[in-house]
Write an enzyme that holds these catalytic residues in place. Structure first.
Site, PDB file in Angstrom:
ATOM      1  N   MET A   1      -4.265 -11.851 -35.327  1.00 30.29           N
ATOM      2  CA  MET A   1      -5.360 -12.736 -35.700  1.00 30.29           C
ATOM      3  C   MET A   1      -5.400 -13.963 -34.791  1.00 30.29           C
ATOM      4  O   MET A   1      -4.551 -14.851 -34.867  1.00 30.29           O
ATOM      5  CB  MET A   1      -5.200 -13.173 -37.163  1.00 30.29           C
ATOM      6  CG  MET A   1      -5.101 -11.999 -38.132  1.00 30.29           C
ATOM      7  SD  MET A   1      -6.440 -10.774 -37.942  1.00 30.29           S
ATOM      8  CE  MET A   1      -7.859 -11.777 -38.402  1.00 30.29           C
TER       9      MET A   1
ATOM     10  N   GLU B   1      10.442  18.538  15.813  1.00 34.17           N
ATOM     11  CA  GLU B   1      11.624  17.699  16.017  1.00 34.17           C
ATOM     12  C   GLU B   1      11.411  16.280  15.486  1.00 34.17           C
ATOM     13  O   GLU B   1      12.119  15.347  15.859  1.00 34.17           O
ATOM     14  CB  GLU B   1      11.993  17.647  17.508  1.00 34.17           C
ATOM     15  CG  GLU B   1      11.015  16.920  18.392  1.00 34.17           C
ATOM     16  CD  GLU B   1       9.876  17.781  18.898  1.00 34.17           C
ATOM     17  OE1 GLU B   1       9.304  17.429  19.934  1.00 34.17           O
ATOM     18  OE2 GLU B   1       9.547  18.803  18.268  1.00 34.17           O
TER      19      GLU B   1
ATOM     20  N   ASP C   1      17.928  24.816  17.067  1.00 36.46           N
ATOM     21  CA  ASP C   1      18.081  24.753  15.611  1.00 36.46           C
ATOM     22  C   ASP C   1      19.366  24.024  15.226  1.00 36.46           C
ATOM     23  O   ASP C   1      19.388  23.246  14.251  1.00 36.46           O
ATOM     24  CB  ASP C   1      18.102  26.165  15.024  1.00 36.46           C
ATOM     25  CG  ASP C   1      16.726  26.824  15.036  1.00 36.46           C
ATOM     26  OD1 ASP C   1      15.732  26.119  15.324  1.00 36.46           O
ATOM     27  OD2 ASP C   1      16.652  28.045  14.769  1.00 36.46           O
TER      28      ASP C   1
ATOM     29  N   ASP D   1      -0.326 -11.032 -31.078  1.00 35.50           N
ATOM     30  CA  ASP D   1      -0.684 -11.528 -32.409  1.00 35.50           C
ATOM     31  C   ASP D   1      -2.013 -10.907 -32.821  1.00 35.50           C
ATOM     32  O   ASP D   1      -2.953 -10.829 -32.017  1.00 35.50           O
ATOM     33  CB  ASP D   1      -0.790 -13.049 -32.395  1.00 35.50           C
ATOM     34  CG  ASP D   1      -0.998 -13.608 -33.793  1.00 35.50           C
ATOM     35  OD1 ASP D   1      -0.383 -13.097 -34.733  1.00 35.50           O
ATOM     36  OD2 ASP D   1      -1.800 -14.559 -33.934  1.00 35.50           O
TER      37      ASP D   1
ATOM     38  N   ASN E   1      14.934  23.537  23.995  1.00 31.72           N
ATOM     39  CA  ASN E   1      14.540  24.876  23.548  1.00 31.72           C
ATOM     40  C   ASN E   1      14.290  25.820  24.724  1.00 31.72           C
ATOM     41  O   ASN E   1      14.686  26.991  24.707  1.00 31.72           O
ATOM     42  CB  ASN E   1      13.272  24.793  22.688  1.00 31.72           C
ATOM     43  CG  ASN E   1      13.579  24.549  21.222  1.00 31.72           C
ATOM     44  OD1 ASN E   1      14.680  24.811  20.763  1.00 31.72           O
ATOM     45  ND2 ASN E   1      12.615  24.025  20.488  1.00 31.72           N
TER      46      ASN E   1
ATOM     47  N   ASP F   1      12.150  10.883  16.594  1.00 31.90           N
ATOM     48  CA  ASP F   1      11.786  12.053  17.380  1.00 31.90           C
ATOM     49  C   ASP F   1      12.905  12.326  18.386  1.00 31.90           C
ATOM     50  O   ASP F   1      13.361  11.415  19.081  1.00 31.90           O
ATOM     51  CB  ASP F   1      10.468  11.808  18.106  1.00 31.90           C
ATOM     52  CG  ASP F   1       9.927  13.076  18.754  1.00 31.90           C
ATOM     53  OD1 ASP F   1       9.099  13.749  18.115  1.00 31.90           O
ATOM     54  OD2 ASP F   1      10.339  13.374  19.893  1.00 31.90           O
ATOM     55  N   ILE F   2      13.360  13.581  18.437  1.00 27.52           N
ATOM     56  CA  ILE F   2      14.437  13.944  19.369  1.00 27.52           C
ATOM     57  C   ILE F   2      13.880  13.982  20.786  1.00 27.52           C
ATOM     58  O   ILE F   2      12.874  14.653  21.057  1.00 27.52           O
ATOM     59  CB  ILE F   2      15.046  15.302  18.992  1.00 27.52           C
ATOM     60  CG1 ILE F   2      15.632  15.243  17.573  1.00 27.52           C
ATOM     61  CG2 ILE F   2      16.127  15.713  19.992  1.00 27.52           C
ATOM     62  CD1 ILE F   2      16.140  16.579  17.065  1.00 27.52           C
TER      63      ILE F   2
ATOM     64  N   ASP G   1      -0.268 -15.283 -28.376  1.00 32.03           N
ATOM     65  CA  ASP G   1      -0.461 -15.953 -29.659  1.00 32.03           C
ATOM     66  C   ASP G   1      -1.241 -17.228 -29.393  1.00 32.03           C
ATOM     67  O   ASP G   1      -1.040 -17.884 -28.365  1.00 32.03           O
ATOM     68  CB  ASP G   1       0.886 -16.285 -30.317  1.00 32.03           C
ATOM     69  CG  ASP G   1       0.763 -16.542 -31.814  1.00 32.03           C
ATOM     70  OD1 ASP G   1      -0.020 -17.447 -32.197  1.00 32.03           O
ATOM     71  OD2 ASP G   1       1.448 -15.858 -32.591  1.00 32.03           O
ATOM     72  N   ASP G   2      -2.131 -17.595 -30.314  1.00 34.74           N
ATOM     73  CA  ASP G   2      -2.925 -18.817 -30.101  1.00 34.74           C
ATOM     74  C   ASP G   2      -2.184 -20.077 -30.518  1.00 34.74           C
ATOM     75  O   ASP G   2      -2.642 -21.190 -30.235  1.00 34.74           O
ATOM     76  CB  ASP G   2      -4.255 -18.716 -30.864  1.00 34.74           C
ATOM     77  CG  ASP G   2      -4.049 -18.568 -32.370  1.00 34.74           C
ATOM     78  OD1 ASP G   2      -4.636 -19.354 -33.139  1.00 34.74           O
ATOM     79  OD2 ASP G   2      -3.286 -17.671 -32.774  1.00 34.74           O
TER      80      ASP G   2
END
Length: 453
Positions: free
Chosen positions: A55, A368, A342, A53, A333, A325-326, A9-10
């Site tokens: 205007m 992993e 797994d 506003d 594995n 990270d494992i 608003d002005d």
């Protein structure tokens, strides 16, 4: 509901008046004295709503609204036009400029707060939709416009035939309107699938508030947005309606443009929420796409962190990424077999997800390797969390087929920096992980700060 609102608003007294009223409701209020200044603030600050506003000298509110709505960075922010002009053409002009709603001076506190709350709820659902669908502001506008083109099914509960026709006629141009004067039948209809309900508070044969309460009590209609219509002197009943849980109000005599704006806001919120729910269901399999561990997969993680990068750039909200990270997993594995491997992966995943916060994003990134994103977390805090979880994994054996296995992990931690992509952050975290491996494993190390270009 905490939110950041820009008041434009002005005239300083007008700004001060609105600022005091909004801050009394615990909103964070920013101000601008011209349309040009409003554009600058909207571009540089995260906003949830703008009260503009109409205007003002220089650039008026209509033009400022049009520019904000045409800006790909700010188009999603709801705008309420505040004007002393009551002619229909001026309201149409505001809506054509992209305004979501309007209020007329002198401002009625109850009416203003109703508009504010309704549009803030819409903004919240919009943000959730964009976040969960993985869309950014730059590519989401077409998505939302497609959703908004849906034809809504609206139930109007009113026993005044002439009033009902006056309300339903302009809405029928875009939506299907079902009029019901019997509240029992109306409640039955609401359970069969409607997108919004309009309830009259000036009915002769039923209590509109009781209808609203019944709609909110029943599980099938609880989430349907409700607009109530009443007379200006019904403010006490309007307040009671909000206590019951209705979404918006409109006072008689009803202006067509105002009615359309209120209904459109309710339908947008409903359609966005429906789309959010559908997206969640469609992506549930993707979210749990790793069949072995039950965690999110790489694709899920990449999409889940996009809003964190947006928050970092727009609001300077920090977040950090960990790469777990494992250690010696290939040896496991090779020696013990893939079935044993797994089982170790599943147990490690379970320990990661149960020892992080609910807001953290945990995913199996491949093999992993696990990735975790911690929202609103700086490097030091993330490093402490990573080391705590690393020590927990190392300190508690994993039992597989009655055999106790000692498993350790190495961790690299990086805090995202402005201007980085996920690839950049991941590389720094992965480099820190490599150093942890090289220095003996079973460690959590911080990433180096990105070198300035």
């Amino acid at each position: 509901m905490s939110a950041r609102i820009l008041v434009v608003d002005d005239l300083a007294p007008n700004i001060h008046l609105l600022q005091v009223k909004l801050q009394a409701e615990y909103y964070d209020v920013l101000t601008a004295r011209s349309g040009y200044e409003a554009l600058e603030v909207a571009q540089s600050e995260r906003l949830d709503l703008i009260l503009m506003d109409a205007m003002m000298p220089g650039m008026n509110g209509f033009e400022a609204c049009r520019r904000i709505k045409n800006n790909p960075d700010t188009w999603h922010v709801p705008i309420v036009m505040v004007t002393a002009l009551e002619e229909t053409k001026d309201r149409i002009r505001g809506l054509e400029a992209g305004a979501d709603d309007f209020i007329t001076k002198p401002i009625d506190d109850f009416n203003m707060m109703a508009r504010v709350r309704s549009l803030l709820r819409l903004k919240m659902v919009t943000d959730q939709l964009l976040s969960h669908t993985g869309h950014t502001l730059s590519n989401s506008r077409s998505l939302l416009e497609t959703i908004e083109k849906q034809r809504g099914r609206i139930l109007l509960v009113d026993d005044h035939k002439r009033n009902a026709e006056k309300i339903s006629t302009p809405l029928r141009e875009k939506h299907q309107i079902v009029i019901e004067s019997d509240p029992v039948k109306a409640l039955r209809l609401a359970k069969t699938g409607v997108d919004a309900v309009i309830v009259s508070l000036v009915a002769d044969s039923f209590d509109g508030l009781r209808v609203c309460a019944s709609l909110k009590f029943n599980e099938e209609s609880r989430d349907v947005p409700i607009l109530v219509i009443g007379d200006p002197e019904d403010e006490t009943r309007f307040v009671r309606a909000y206590d019951i849980g209705i979404n918006d109000t409109i006072m008689r005599p009803i202006e067509v443009q105002e009615l359309n704006a209120r209904v459109q806001t309710l339908l947008r919120r409903k359609f966005y929420a429906d789309s959010l729910r559908e997206n969640f269901n469609e992506n549930l399999e993707m979210v749990v796409a790793d069949p072995l561990t039950g965690l999110g997969n790489r694709r899920y993680f990449d999409r889940a962190v996009e809003p964190l990068f947006d928050a970092l750039e727009t609001r300077d909200t920090a977040f950090s990424v960990m790469v777990f990270d494992i250690d010696h997993f290939k040896r496991v594995n090779d020696i013990l077999g893939h079935d044993m491997g797994d089982q170790i992966l599943k147990e490690t995943a379970a320990r990661l997800v149960t020892n992080m916060r609910a807001v953290d994003v945990v995913a199996r990134y491949g093999g992993e390797e696990f990735m975790i994103a911690m929202p609103e977390t700086k490097l030091g805090e993330a490093l402490v969390a990573a080391d705590r979880v690393r020590a927990l994994i190392a300190g508690t054996p994993i039992f597989v087929d009655g055999e106790a296995l000692q498993v350790t992990t190495s961790v690299g931690v990086a805090e995202a920096e402005p201007g980085e992509s996920l690839r950049d952050v991941f590389k720094r975290a992965d480099d820190a992980l490599y150093k942890a491996k090289q220095s003996g494993r079973n460690k959590a190390l911080p990433a180096a700060v990105r070198q300035a270009a």
